[in-house]
Write a protein that holds these residues in place. Sequence first.
Motif, PDB file in Angstrom:
ATOM      1  N   VAL A   1      60.779 110.049  69.753  1.00  0.00           N
ATOM      2  CA  VAL A   1      61.151 110.252  70.803  1.00  0.00           C
ATOM      3  C   VAL A   1      62.434 110.748  70.775  1.00  0.00           C
ATOM      4  CG1 VAL A   1      61.545 109.241  72.976  1.00  0.00           C
ATOM      5  CG2 VAL A   1      59.816 108.307  71.612  1.00  0.00           C
ATOM      6  N   ALA A   2      63.409 110.108  70.388  1.00  0.00           N
ATOM      7  CA  ALA A   2      64.683 110.634  70.123  1.00  0.00           C
ATOM      8  C   ALA A   2      65.020 110.779  68.756  1.00  0.00           C
ATOM      9  CB  ALA A   2      65.756 109.733  70.567  1.00  0.00           C
ATOM     10  N   ARG A   3      65.604 111.718  68.113  1.00  0.00           N
ATOM     11  CA  ARG A   3      65.802 111.710  66.548  1.00  0.00           C
ATOM     12  C   ARG A   3      66.638 110.525  65.949  1.00  0.00           C
ATOM     13  NH1 ARG A   3      64.012 115.779  63.865  1.00  0.00           N
ATOM     14  NH2 ARG A   3      65.185 115.275  62.003  1.00  0.00           N
ATOM     15  N   LEU A   4      65.911 110.162  65.008  1.00  0.00           N
ATOM     16  CA  LEU A   4      66.652 108.760  64.416  1.00  0.00           C
ATOM     17  C   LEU A   4      67.690 109.392  63.564  1.00  0.00           C
ATOM     18  CD1 LEU A   4      63.393 106.823  63.816  1.00  0.00           C
ATOM     19  CD2 LEU A   4      64.935 106.429  65.604  1.00  0.00           C
ATOM     20  N   THR A   5      68.915 108.769  63.203  1.00  0.00           N
ATOM     21  CA  THR A   5      69.726 108.935  62.084  1.00  0.00           C
ATOM     22  C   THR A   5      68.981 108.174  60.884  1.00  0.00           C
ATOM     23  OG1 THR A   5      70.684 106.641  62.271  1.00  0.00           O
ATOM     24  CG2 THR A   5      71.544 108.233  63.548  1.00  0.00           C
ATOM     25  N   PRO A   6      69.268 108.833  59.834  1.00  0.00           N
ATOM     26  CA  PRO A   6      68.745 108.233  58.574  1.00  0.00           C
ATOM     27  C   PRO A   6      68.807 106.712  58.502  1.00  0.00           C
ATOM     28  CG  PRO A   6      69.892 110.123  57.852  1.00  0.00           C
ATOM     29  CD  PRO A   6      70.142 110.043  59.360  1.00  0.00           C
ATOM     30  N   MET A   7      69.689 106.145  58.796  1.00  0.00           N
ATOM     31  CA  MET A   7      69.808 104.829  58.531  1.00  0.00           C
ATOM     32  C   MET A   7      68.706 104.007  59.510  1.00  0.00           C
ATOM     33  SD  MET A   7      71.544 103.438  56.714  1.00  0.00           S
ATOM     34  CE  MET A   7      71.611 101.687  57.203  1.00  0.00           C
ATOM     35  N   GLU A   8      68.699 104.406  60.857  1.00  0.00           N
ATOM     36  CA  GLU A   8      67.700 104.004  61.742  1.00  0.00           C
ATOM     37  C   GLU A   8      66.266 104.171  61.219  1.00  0.00           C
ATOM     38  OE1 GLU A   8      69.631 104.475  66.247  1.00  0.00           O
ATOM     39  OE2 GLU A   8      68.932 106.324  65.216  1.00  0.00           O
ATOM     40  N   TRP A   9      66.019 105.294  60.695  1.00  0.00           N
ATOM     41  CA  TRP A   9      64.670 105.728  60.179  1.00  0.00           C
ATOM     42  C   TRP A   9      64.505 104.480  59.051  1.00  0.00           C
ATOM     43  CZ3 TRP A   9      62.375 106.543  55.596  1.00  0.00           C
ATOM     44  CH2 TRP A   9      61.078 106.828  55.615  1.00  0.00           C
ATOM     45  N   VAL A  10      65.304 104.558  58.229  1.00  0.00           N
ATOM     46  CA  VAL A  10      65.271 103.277  57.089  1.00  0.00           C
ATOM     47  C   VAL A  10      64.941 102.288  57.543  1.00  0.00           C
ATOM     48  CG1 VAL A  10      66.414 102.350  55.031  1.00  0.00           C
ATOM     49  CG2 VAL A  10      66.460 104.801  55.373  1.00  0.00           C
ATOM     50  N   ARG A  11      65.648 101.965  58.563  1.00  0.00           N
ATOM     51  CA  ARG A  11      65.428 100.478  59.095  1.00  0.00           C
ATOM     52  C   ARG A  11      64.012 100.144  59.888  1.00  0.00           C
ATOM     53  NH1 ARG A  11      70.120  97.246  62.099  1.00  0.00           N
ATOM     54  NH2 ARG A  11      68.416  96.148  63.435  1.00  0.00           N
TER      55      ARG A  11
END
Lengths: 262, 393, 434
Positions: free
Chosen positions: C28-38
Motif C-alpha cells: 500500500v505504502a512503500r516500506l522502508t527496508p527496515m520495515e520490510w525486514v520486520r
Amino acid sequence: MSTETNYDLTRAAMEPGGTGEVMIEIHDMDKWFGDFQALKDINLVVGKQEVVVVIGPSGSGKSTLIRCINRLEKHDEGTIVVDGVEMSDDLKNIQEIRREVGMVFQSFNLFPHLTVLDNVTLAPRQVRNWPKAKAEEEAMSQLERVKIPEQAPKYPGQLSGGQQQRVAIARALAMQPKVMLFDEPTSALDPEMIKEVLDAMVELAESGMTMIVVTHEMGFARAVADRVVFMADGQIVEVGTPEHFFENPQEERTKLFLSQIL
Amino acid sequence: MAASTTAGGPRPPLWRDVRVLRVVGQIAFAILTVAFLWWIWGNLTDNLQSRNLPTGFDYLSQPGGFIVQYSDVTSSTPIWKVILTGVKNTLLVSAVGIVLATVIGVLIGIGRLSNNWLVRKGSALYVEAVRNIPVLVWIIFFFSALLLPVLPVVEESVTGDLFVANNRAISVAGPTTPSGGAGTLWLLGLVAVLAGIAVAWWRTRRNVRTGQPHHRVIWGLLTAIVVFAIGFVVAGVDVGLDRPAREGFAVTGGFALSTPYLGVLIGLVVYTASHIAEIVRGSILAVPKGQQEAAQALALSGFQRMRYVILPQALRIMVPPTANQYLNLTKNSSLAIAVGYADVMQVVKTVIGNGRPAPQNIAIAMAVYLAFSLTISFFTNLYNRRIQYVGRS
Amino acid sequence: MADTTADRDMAAETAMPGPPDPPERPQVARLTPMEWVRENLFSTWYDTLMTVVFGAGLVFAIYRGLRFLFVTGRWEIIDRNMTNLMVWLWPNRPDLLRPWVALFLMVAAVGLLAGRAVRVAATVAEEAGEPIEELSWRENALRVLGRFWPFVMLLVFIGWYSGSPETWLMELLVVVDLLAFRALALRLPKAVADRTGLIAGLLFLAAFGTLTWFGGHGWDDWGGLMLTIFLAAGGIILSFPLGVGLALGRRSSFPIVRTICVTYIELIRGVPLITLLFMASIMLGFFLPSDFNSPAGVTRALVAIILFTAAYVAEIVRGGLQSVPQGQIEAAQAVGLSPLKQTRLIVLPQALRNVIPALVGQFISLLKDTSLVAIIGQFEILGVARRITNQGDFAGQGLLAETLFFAALVYWVLAYTMSRESQRLEKRLGVGER
C-alpha cells in the motif's frame, strides 16, 4: 385417462399436419434408462412442412423424445420412421437419417477449435463429400440466412450466445436437411438474445421446413406451431392446435401446467 | 398396446448391423491379442527349453548360493526365502520413506505459503532445485558421493557411546529386554493407547454435551503416557540398552542402518518430499477464496478456519496425487539396485546372475511391485470414496 | 467416473495446476527496508526463530555450494571429458562434425517451434477475444532472460570450465541459430507457418539422418547427453500412437477392448520402469523366435521406454478425452459424421490440445527416467558421469561429486526450463478454463 368426451388423443397425435404427407412416424415407442422409464407408448406422426412444438415440465421426456429421432438415444421398443427410412440397428439407416435430420442443441455445441465457416462446412465436406467451394458457398448462404455472414472467419468463443446459436442453426441447415430438431434452443441464452434466434426459427418455419421444437417459448408456439404436444412423465398427454391448446385445454395436467407458466 | 417388438424392425444385412459389428469387432480384437500372447508364450518356452532352463518355478526351493548383508540369508537359504528378504527390505525402505517424505513434504509445502519471506523462498528453492533432478542422481549422490567418502572405513569407525558409524553401516543403540518380557511391553503399549483413545472420546462427548473445549489430544496423550508409566513400574520388566560395539572388522549389537539403505532412503525422501510439497501447496491454494471469506464472516479464528474449513477441503484434493507419490516412491525404491541395497530387484538380479531363469524371476519382481501398487491404490480408492462429497445422484 | 487408480498422476510432473506463487503482500505504502525486514522476517517471535534457523541452514548450504563450485571442486574432469559427456565414444572423433550439424539442425527446429508457439498463443488469445500485449524490445529481452537464465547459466558453466575460446564461439552460434529460426517462424507466411510442426519434424529427421546415414553411426553407438535426449524424445514420440490407441480403447464402448486396454495400462503403471528395462535387456531374446536377430542395447532400452511411456501417455490422453464435453460428440453425430470421423475431426483435436502441458510434463518425467538406462549398462549422461571417474588420471580421487553435479545441472536446466515453459503454455492455452 381422460373422461372428456370429444377429445381423442390418438387421432390428434396421428393426423399429420403440414402438407398432409408423412415425414416422421413414431409408433408405440418406449425408452428406458436403467430401471427408469423415460418414454411410454409414444405415438406421433409429423407431416411434411409441419411445425410441432413440444412443451412440458422438466424431466417429462421432451428432449429424450427428439434425441431418439436421430439416435442420440437408442429407443428400446416401437418404431421410428423418418421419411420412409426406419431407425434400426442398420448402420446405413442411422447415417441416412442423421444426414436428413438437422439438430440444434440447448448449449449450441459448436466445435470450438474450428472457425465459424469450418463449423458449417465440416459436415457437407465430410459427410456429403462436397467440393470445398460448393460447401463454402452453401455455408455463406446459410450464414446470410441467419444474418451473420460477417462472423464467418471468427471462432465460436468470440461470438455472443445468440450468434453462436444462429451459427448452430446454419450448421444444421448446411446439410440441407428435411427435418430440423430444436432442443430448447433459447434456454441457455440471455433474454436480449432470444429474439434473434427465434426470428431465425420463424423465418425457417415460414420457408416450409419440417420442425420439431422443444421449447418454453409459448409466444413462439402460439405464433408458429401447427400443433402443440404436451408431455408429462414420459407420456404424450395432449396434442392440438395452438388455439385448442392454449384456449381450451382438455386435460387436467395441461391446465395445471399452463396455469403455472402463463 | 402392440406386441412387444424389439426396436429396429427387419434385420439389416450382417455387415451393417451395429450389434453384429460390435460383437465381431471385439472378438477380432480379443483373438489378435490372444494370438500375440500365444506367440510370445511359445517363443518363451521354446527359448527356455533350448537353453536348458527350467520352465516352472521349482527352482525357488533350491539354495540361492549367496549371502545378503544385514539379514539371516546364508548361501544355503532357499531362493524363495531370499526373495522374501528382498521384499522385506523393499517394504522397509518404502514404509520409512513414505513417512519421512510426508512429514518433510508437508512442512515444506506449508513453508511455501508462509508469511516469512526467507522460509517461503527457501522452500521454493528446495522444491525447484530437487524435483527437476532425477531421483537416481540423488540416490547415487547421497550414497556414492556423500556417505561413502565422508564416513570412515570400518577400522576407523567413528564410535560414540550410542553409535558406531563407518561406511558400511551406521549402528545405533536401541532398547532391548534382556530378561524377556517384550510381549508384556507391547501389550502395555496397546492398553495405554486404548486408554488414551477412550479418554479422548470421553472429552469429545463432554464437549458435545456441555460445549466446553475438549483438548482431547492433550488429554488422550497424557492418559496414555501415565497408564504406560504406571504399568511399566508395576510389571517391572527389565529394559536394557543394546549398544553397538566394534571388534576389528565387525560391528556387533545395536541396530545397523547400512549405508546403501541410508543412501536409498535419503535419496527417495529428498526427492519425493519435493513433489509432496508441491501437492500440499497446490491443494491449499486450490480451495476457493470464498471459503476463507465465508469462514471469516462466521468469526472462526485463524486456526479454526484452517482446521475446519480449509484443510478438510484441501485434503480431498491432496489425497489422490499424494497416494500416487507414495506409489512412485515404492516403485523408485527399485533403484536401490544402483547402490547395492538388497531390495527385491537387487536380489532378483543376483539370482538371475547365478544362472536362474530370467523370465520367472523378473515376473516375480513385477508381481511384487504390482501387489504393492494395487494395495496402495485400493486403500486410496477406499479413502476417496469415503471422503467424496455427497452430491446429487 | 470412479476409476481404479488415481487419475491425477498425470499432473505429477508438471506442477499442481494450482495458482502460481502467493502474491507478495500488497504494498500500500512503500516500506522502508527496515520495515520490510520486520514485516517479512521478524513479525512474531516464532517468525524470528524460523528466520534464524532457516537462515543459518541456508547460509551454510550456500557457503558449501559456492566453496565446492569455486574452491574445492576439481572441474578439470568435466573439461577433459566434455566431449564424452555430450556424445560419449562417438566412434570417430574426427567425425564430430556430424553431432555438431545435428545439434544445429535440432536447435533450428526448436527455434521454429518456439516461434510457432508464440503465434499459436496469439491465435488462442484472439479466439477468446483477448487483446495481445505489445512489449518493447527491451522488455522482451529482459523477459526472455528471466525465462531462460538456467540455459545461460549452463552455457556459461560449460564455456568457463572448458577454458577454450572455441567453446564460447560454438555456444554463441547455437544461440544465434535458435534466435534466427525463431524470428523466421514469426515471419513465415501463414500457409507455411501452419506446417511448422512438419518442418520441425523434418529437421529432427535430418538431424537423425546426419548422425546415422551416409556412413554415420546408428543409435547403438550413441551415448552421453545425445543419447539422453534421443531416448526421451524418441520415447515420447514413438509411444504417442500406442498411447492414443490405448486411451481410445479404454474409453471405447466395447467391453472386451476396454478390458484389454485397462489391463495393459494398469499393469505397466503398477511396475517400475527398471523392471521393464531389465525385461528388455535380458529377456527380449526369450520373447522373440530363436532364429530372430535380437537388436542391441539401446534399441532394447528404447522398446522398454516406449512400452512404459505409452501407458502414461494413454492416461494423459484419456484425461483429454474426458475433458471434451459430451455435447461435442452429440453434435458430431447429429451432423452425420461417422464414428471414425467424430474421433478424428472433433474429439481428438480438442482433447490433444488440452493435454499438451501434461504431455510436456510426461516428457520431463521421461527425460529424468532415461537416467535409469545407466543401470542396464548404457552410457547416457549419468552413465558417462559415473564411468569417467574411473579414468586413469582421475580414478580413486572421489570426483563423483563433480561429474554428478554436471549431469544434475544438465537435467535440472532442461527439466526446470521445460516445466516453466509448459506452465506458461498451460496458462496461454487456457486449459481447464473452457
